[in-house]
Motif scaffolding. Structure first.
Motif, PDB file in Angstrom:
ATOM      1  N   ASN A 144       9.765 -27.179 -23.155  1.00 50.68           N
ATOM      2  CA  ASN A 144       9.471 -26.248 -24.244  1.00 50.68           C
ATOM      3  C   ASN A 144       7.981 -25.925 -24.250  1.00 50.68           C
ATOM      4  O   ASN A 144       7.156 -26.703 -24.753  1.00 50.68           O
ATOM      5  N   ARG A 197      11.177 -32.440 -35.948  1.00 42.69           N
ATOM      6  CA  ARG A 197      12.311 -32.700 -35.078  1.00 42.69           C
ATOM      7  C   ARG A 197      13.548 -31.967 -35.575  1.00 42.69           C
ATOM      8  O   ARG A 197      13.781 -31.844 -36.769  1.00 42.69           O
ATOM      9  N   GLU A 253       8.140 -34.602 -26.560  1.00 45.33           N
ATOM     10  CA  GLU A 253       8.484 -33.441 -27.386  1.00 45.33           C
ATOM     11  C   GLU A 253       8.543 -32.171 -26.550  1.00 45.33           C
ATOM     12  O   GLU A 253       9.369 -31.283 -26.803  1.00 45.33           O
ATOM     13  N   ARG A 302       9.430 -32.075 -23.357  1.00 41.57           N
ATOM     14  CA  ARG A 302      10.725 -32.202 -22.674  1.00 41.57           C
ATOM     15  C   ARG A 302      11.533 -33.252 -23.435  1.00 41.57           C
ATOM     16  O   ARG A 302      11.496 -34.442 -23.162  1.00 41.57           O
ATOM     17  N   SER A 303      12.260 -32.807 -24.415  1.00 40.95           N
ATOM     18  CA  SER A 303      13.025 -33.711 -25.268  1.00 40.95           C
ATOM     19  C   SER A 303      14.419 -33.922 -24.684  1.00 40.95           C
ATOM     20  O   SER A 303      14.677 -33.615 -23.517  1.00 40.95           O
ATOM     21  N   SER A 304      15.330 -34.408 -25.517  1.00 45.78           N
ATOM     22  CA  SER A 304      16.658 -34.797 -25.020  1.00 45.78           C
ATOM     23  C   SER A 304      17.506 -33.633 -24.531  1.00 45.78           C
ATOM     24  O   SER A 304      18.532 -33.843 -23.885  1.00 45.78           O
ATOM     25  N   ASP A 305      17.103 -32.389 -24.840  1.00 39.21           N
ATOM     26  CA  ASP A 305      17.879 -31.251 -24.340  1.00 39.21           C
ATOM     27  C   ASP A 305      17.536 -30.909 -22.893  1.00 39.21           C
ATOM     28  O   ASP A 305      18.102 -29.967 -22.321  1.00 39.21           O
ATOM     29  N   ASN A 306      16.572 -31.673 -22.301  1.00 38.52           N
ATOM     30  CA  ASN A 306      16.184 -31.520 -20.891  1.00 38.52           C
ATOM     31  C   ASN A 306      15.569 -30.157 -20.594  1.00 38.52           C
ATOM     32  O   ASN A 306      15.540 -29.721 -19.437  1.00 38.52           O
ATOM     33  N   GLU A 331      18.231 -33.734 -29.511  1.00 39.94           N
ATOM     34  CA  GLU A 331      17.031 -33.390 -30.271  1.00 39.94           C
ATOM     35  C   GLU A 331      16.195 -32.343 -29.555  1.00 39.94           C
ATOM     36  O   GLU A 331      16.195 -32.224 -28.329  1.00 39.94           O
ATOM     37  N   TYR A 332      15.449 -31.591 -30.362  1.00 40.58           N
ATOM     38  CA  TYR A 332      14.413 -30.691 -29.869  1.00 40.58           C
ATOM     39  C   TYR A 332      13.389 -30.556 -30.983  1.00 40.58           C
ATOM     40  O   TYR A 332      13.592 -31.027 -32.111  1.00 40.58           O
ATOM     41  N   ASN A 358      20.682 -30.484 -32.435  1.00 38.35           N
ATOM     42  CA  ASN A 358      21.722 -29.471 -32.336  1.00 38.35           C
ATOM     43  C   ASN A 358      23.086 -30.081 -32.668  1.00 38.35           C
ATOM     44  O   ASN A 358      23.182 -31.247 -33.061  1.00 38.35           O
TER      45      ASN A 358
END
Length: 684
Positions: A466, A507, A457, A459-463, A515-516, A510
């Motif tokens: 957070n 979750r 969470e 470092r999610s799929s948006d790289n 995901e973020y 975008n």
């Protein structure tokens, strides 16, 4: 499939000349004990809300997935969007889980399966490696550390005999599940080896699964005071991910995978899938110094090689975990008061090496991002248990929790290692149960739970790392009753709870389906759970109809967002996405002479909100399953068990695992309609 059923019918006809071994009698309900983590309590007097799934209940369900078994417990919702893609929710904790298991602590035997960041690969396990399950609902942070949903204790199969067993299941959509096990007992040493292979084509396009699995456990009582346990498994899991569909796509062709758009390729084109190779090992030692003092030490480690070709990128992760759990126990018994004190700690470290590449038809291309993250989770705990006159049970416990993660970026921009520490958290619990009569107890508890964000969470799929995510935490208030009829034929357990969670992690996706995660203010979760079981016809092996057992579980969830605003939208007062208001599950098991049985189950699930705005809902559904077979058929020196089953008898169209808050309205993952399976097991 037809050849499998023909073979089973032939075996059924063979029973006219075969000898039937007597079936083990069902445990009386007053003998059932909650094992806990070195904290056994009689189920009737247990201070917590716990559901037990024993081997008798597990064997009535399909052996290719845990979903049906777990969903028999009230307050539990397990989903499988496609074969192998597990999600597990205890009392609404699904908010955080795009896949896998988060916010719930899971142990197998004496060892934490959940890593230091809070993530659990439950789908790595083969069902054959699980003998029984204990599910503790509500925060159990006082003894198990970070969690708000609850705790699941998995126990590997233990049999007091030397035995070799081979099993084979075949079913619709290319299902094949082969298992083998060896159990050996000696004077002071025993061990087991369990192997499994499973494959399936899946109901939908791009939803095939393959898993190779081996597990071994060992136990050596090297003296009257000392015991050593070892547990290891290796899992090689691969499953394709078909992706979500819109309502229109679901209606047009529920078996299709996510199609291409003008800007993005399809799931099939990108060969979207997850590949997970995991090794896990643990070693535990317990030593009883005298009748009062005992010490337990468990060390564990795991390594995961994780690959995820997705529509927009190809992610590779190397994950390693090392940790320990230890405690000292002092117990003393007197005429009126028995008490136990446990003091200990659990510490774990998980390192993730994450790289993201472009994805060209399932092949990794140019490097997009590379980061290293390491999570450290430590907590010390103290628990007091008092049993006064074998009527009043009191549990007082608390844990002091520490969590931090370190991160460094290597690409596209090099950033030196940094550290983020979360504030220390004290997680208390006060619980008690009172035996009003020999068969009726009341209980109550007040507990606090918390759960920091997982590395997946942060470092999610948006790289993007957070660092704004906060740990979620909340208080749970709970009361309940248990009743066991004098003749032991009827048992009921009911609970009422209110959980107030703050900074709930949810979750988001975008416009590119990336995901973020964000903190969502809070939630207010009021609910009730009821489970009952009873013998409509009490067991008697001398009758043609040995017995009829009824089991029912009911869940009502009035879960609402509190003070949750996202940009210009206000979701305060809305229902929690992914949580049905009501579920009702009922089963009947008929047992007959000579080992025949018939099992039927019905699951009603009400409509499910699929987004925080509550503008899209999955419709309610009724699932009916049946299974029939023969257990313990003696053929020479071997014992056979054969069965055949039908899932989704009513051929309902439903989605067993929706994508919450999905981009472009791709919420739905269609589950299989009516499908069939048959099984054969041979014991030597």
């Amino acid at each position: 499939m037809k050849s499998s059923l023909t073979f089973l019918l032939a075996l059924f006809s063979f029973t006219v000349t075969a000898q039937i071994k007597p079936i083990d009698s069902v445990k009386k309900l007053n003998e059932v004990t909650v094992k806990g983590y070195y904290n056994p309590q009689p189920l009737l007097r247990s201070v917590g809300t716990v559901s037990i799934l024993d081997s008798n209940q597990l064997q009535n369900q399909p052996n290719s997935s845990l979903v049906s078994s777990m969903n028999t417990a009230p307050g539990v919702r397990m989903e499988e969007r496609s074969p192998g893609s597990y999600r597990l929710s205890l009392r609404g904790s699904l908010l955080r889980s795009p896949f896998g298991v988060r916010n719930i602590k899971i142990y197998i035997d004496d060892f934490p399966l959940t890593d230091a960041s809070g993530n659990t690969y439950l789908n790595a396990l083969d069902v054959a490696g699980i003998g029984s399950i204990e599910i503790y609902k509500g925060p159990e942070a006082s003894i198990f550390g970070a969690n708000t949903g609850g705790v699941v204790l998995l126990n590997s199969p233990t049999k007091p005999i030397n035995e070799v067993e081979l099993g084979l299941t075949a079913g619709s959509y290319g299902l094949l599940h082969q298992t083998a096990s060896l159990q050996q007992l000696n004077k002071n040493y025993n061990f087991s080896i369990i192997q499994g292979y499973q494959q399936s084509d899946g109901y939908r396009e791009n939803s095939a699964l393959k898993r190779k699995y081996i597990q071994t456990s060992h136990q050596w009582g090297y003296s009257a005071k000392g015991l050593v346990k070892a547990f290891l498994f290796y899992s090689d899991l691969g499953y394709e991910t078909p992706g979500g569909l819109t309502a229109a796509q679901l209606t047009a062709n529920p078996r299709s995978a996510r199609p291409a758009t003008p800007t993005l390729p399809s799931a099939v084109q990108q060969q979207a899938a997850i590949y997970n190779k995991t090794f896990f090992g643990g070693l535990a030692h317990s030593y009883r110094f005298n009748e009062h003092f005992k010490h337990v030490l468990a060390v564990f480690t795991s390594f995961t090689d994780f690959k995820n070709p997705f529509i927009t990128n190809y992610e590779k992760r190397k994950e390693s975990t090392i940790g320990l759990r230890t405690f000292v126990e002092y117990a003393k018994a007197s005429q009126h008061i028995n008490y136990t004190i446990q003091a200990g700690l659990e510490s774990a470290k998980t390192k993730n090496d994450i790289t993201n590449y472009g994805n060209d038809k399932g092949m990794a291309t140019a490097l997009m991002a590379a980061d290293d993250l390491t999570a450290h989770q430590d907590f010390g705990f103290l628990r007091f248990n008092f049993d006064i006159n074998q009527k009043l049970l009191i549990e007082l416990g608390s844990s002091l929790n520490f969590f931090n993660y370190r991160y460094l970026s290597k690409f596209p921009m090099a950033i030196a290692e940094r550290k983020r520490s979360f504030k220390t958290r004290l997680m208390p619990k006060f619980a008690a149960s009172y035996l009003i009569s020999t068969n009726f107890t009341v209980r109550g508890s007040l507990s606090k739970g918390y759960s920091p964000p997982t590395l997946a969470e942060v470092r999610s799929s948006d790289n993007i790392i957070n660092n704004n995510l906060q740990a979620e935490a909340g208080w749970n208030y709970e009361g309940g009753v248990r009743y066991l009829a004098n003749n032991k034929r009827f048992y009921v357990d009911g609970s009422l709870f209110y959980f107030h969670l703050q900074d709930a992690i949810v979750r988001r996706l975008n416009e590119n389906d990336i995901e973020y995660f964000i903190n969502a203010g809070g939630t207010k979760q009021l609910g009730t759970e009821v489970q009952l079981s009873g013998w409509l016809v009490q067991t008697d092996i001398n009758r043609f109809l040995n017995g009829i057992q009824l089991r029912t579980s009911y869940t009502y969830s009035h879960f609402r967002f509190e003070d949750f605003k996202n940009a210009t939208q206000d979701f305060s007062g809305n229902k929690l996405a992914g949580v049905p208001n009501t579920t009702l599950l009922t089963s009947l098991e008929f047992t007959f002479k000579k080992g025949f049985y018939f099992f039927a189950q019905h699951n009603y699930t009400s409509a499910i909100p699929l987004n925080d705005a509550n503008t899209v809902f999955a419709t309610q559904y009724h699932l009916a399953d049946v299974k029939t077979g023969l257990r313990n058929l003696q053929v020479g020196k071997s014992t056979l068990s054969i069965s055949a089953g039908i899932n989704n008898v009513l051929n309902q169209r439903y989605s067993l695992g929706n994508d919450l808050n999905a981009a472009s309205n791709r919420y739905f993952n269609a589950a299989a309609g009516i499908n069939y399976y048959s099984s054969l097991a041979v014991k030597f």
